[in-house]
Design an enzyme around this catalytic site. Structure first.
Site, PDB file in Angstrom:
ATOM      1  CG  LEU A  38      -2.303  -0.675   0.985  1.00  0.00           C
ATOM      2  CD1 LEU A  38      -2.140  -2.165   0.753  1.00  0.00           C
ATOM      3  CD2 LEU A  38      -3.230  -0.423   2.168  1.00  0.00           C
ATOM      4  CE1 TYR A  62       4.682   4.467   9.007  1.00  0.00           C
ATOM      5  CE2 TYR A  62       3.335   5.096  10.889  1.00  0.00           C
ATOM      6  CZ  TYR A  62       4.551   5.075  10.238  1.00  0.00           C
ATOM      7  OH  TYR A  62       5.649   5.676  10.827  1.00  0.00           O
ATOM      8  CB  THR A 102      -8.007   3.319  14.638  1.00  0.00           C
ATOM      9  OG1 THR A 102      -7.492   3.516  15.955  1.00  0.00           O
ATOM     10  CG2 THR A 102      -7.803   4.617  13.868  1.00  0.00           C
ATOM     11  CG  ASP A 103      -9.222   3.586  19.701  1.00  0.00           C
ATOM     12  OD1 ASP A 103      -8.488   3.038  18.865  1.00  0.00           O
ATOM     13  OD2 ASP A 103      -8.871   3.777  20.882  1.00  0.00           O
ATOM     14  CE1 TYR A 126      -2.871   3.933  12.813  1.00  0.00           C
ATOM     15  CE2 TYR A 126      -4.015   4.495  14.850  1.00  0.00           C
ATOM     16  CZ  TYR A 126      -3.788   3.622  13.803  1.00  0.00           C
ATOM     17  OH  TYR A 126      -4.482   2.437  13.738  1.00  0.00           O
ATOM     18  CD1 TRP A 151      -7.303   0.893  22.876  1.00  0.00           C
ATOM     19  CD2 TRP A 151      -7.353   0.138  24.976  1.00  0.00           C
ATOM     20  NE1 TRP A 151      -7.312   1.986  23.704  1.00  0.00           N
ATOM     21  CE2 TRP A 151      -7.347   1.550  25.005  1.00  0.00           C
ATOM     22  CE3 TRP A 151      -7.413  -0.548  26.177  1.00  0.00           C
ATOM     23  CZ2 TRP A 151      -7.368   2.290  26.187  1.00  0.00           C
ATOM     24  CZ3 TRP A 151      -7.437   0.179  27.369  1.00  0.00           C
ATOM     25  CH2 TRP A 151      -7.407   1.579  27.359  1.00  0.00           C
TER      26      TRP A 151
END
Length: 291
Positions: A38, A62, A102-103, A126, A151
């Site tokens: 990617l 990533y 993601t959180d 991120y 997590w």
């Protein structure tokens, strides 16, 4: 049905390989660098076009949260542009895509489980790149599911559970952050949900697609509470000393609150992840058994 999974060596992909082994009528194809990179424009698109999957799970990312602060261009290429490229390539062969997010797209404020309609406001590079990836997936392939998780741990790769168990054999006490709360998630359980969603979609049921969902362990914990439960399940006597985030500075800011509500996923599909403590049991048992 043929399911292509990117990020072959990651926790989710390896969990999918384990959970998907022996499933009747399911062929899992796992992609990794250099064949499907990617970070390289065109690489993922060419790979998807060659494989011609029926569905794509984009589990590649990533994930070096702190390093992303100085490598945001690379993180953006993988997490945003690369994700969009995978989604577009899937659309070109008529394949739906399940994309993992993601959180870290949230700002860490709140005191109740976060729902999908909560505005996102990433604190660091991120999170920004993952938020951009969500947008690019939505634009590139309307036939998508975006699953935000948090997590993540498993018997594979590098993760918090493995780190805590390793350190427990080296120290008498561990200082662990206690003022960040989230949703510990077993990659094995997450893989089971992904496969269930994929099978339903490939069976012709597209209800609930084109949406974003939270897919994380039920319940909540601080990192210190997470660590204490790991030690309890492992039978370790090491002491966990709760500390503040300010006592453990990192280049990237972490969300102080990222407990994710799974209600939307359960409402749409009737499936979800169970309590995080229960899901942790087989992970800890396997890792302790491997010592």
């Amino acid at each position: 049905m043929k399911i292509l999974v990117t990020g072959r060596d990651g926790q989710v992909a390896r969990s999918l390989a384990e959970r998907g082994a022996g499933l009747a009528g399911v062929e899992l194809v796992f992609a990794a660098r250099p064949d499907c990179d990617l970070a390289e424009p065109g690489s993922a698109a060419a790979y998807v076009a060659t494989v011609k999957p029926d569905l794509v799970v984009n589990a590649a990312a990533y994930t070096a949260v702190d390093k992303a602060e100085t490598e945001e261009a690379l993180a953006y290429r993988v997490n945003a542009e690369g994700a969009g490229e995978v989604a577009a390539a899937a659309a070109a062969v008529g394949a739906p895509v399940i994309h993992l997010s993601t959180d870290y797209v949230y700002d860490g404020s709140g005191d109740a489980p976060l729902t999908e309609d909560r505005a996102i406001a990433p604190l660091g590079a991120y999170g920004r790149t993952k938020a951009s990836g969500e947008d690019q997936v939505r634009t590139a392939n309307p036939d998508h599911l975006i699953l935000r998780t948090a997590w993540v741990h498993s018997p594979f790769g590098h993760n918090f559970v493995k780190t805590m168990l390793r350190l427990s054999a080296e120290r008498d006490e561990l200082s662990v952050v206690a003022d960040q709360r989230g949703s510990p998630t077993s990659a094995l359980d997450l893989a089971g949900v992904i496969l269930a969603l994929a099978e339903r979609r490939l069976g012709g049921d597209a209800r609930g697609w084109g949406e974003t969902y939270h897919a994380a362990g039920a319940g909540e914990a601080s990192w210190a509470e997470f660590a204490a439960e790991i030690m309890r399940q492992a039978g370790a006597t090491i002491q966990i000393r709760p500390i503040a985030t300010a006592d453990y500075p990192t280049p990237a800011r972490r969300p102080a609150w990222s407990v994710l509500s799974g209600a939307k996923l359960r409402g749409a599909f009737g499936i979800g992840l169970g309590d995080w403590e229960e899901a942790l049991l087989p992970v800890v048992a396997r890792l302790v058994g491997e010592r």
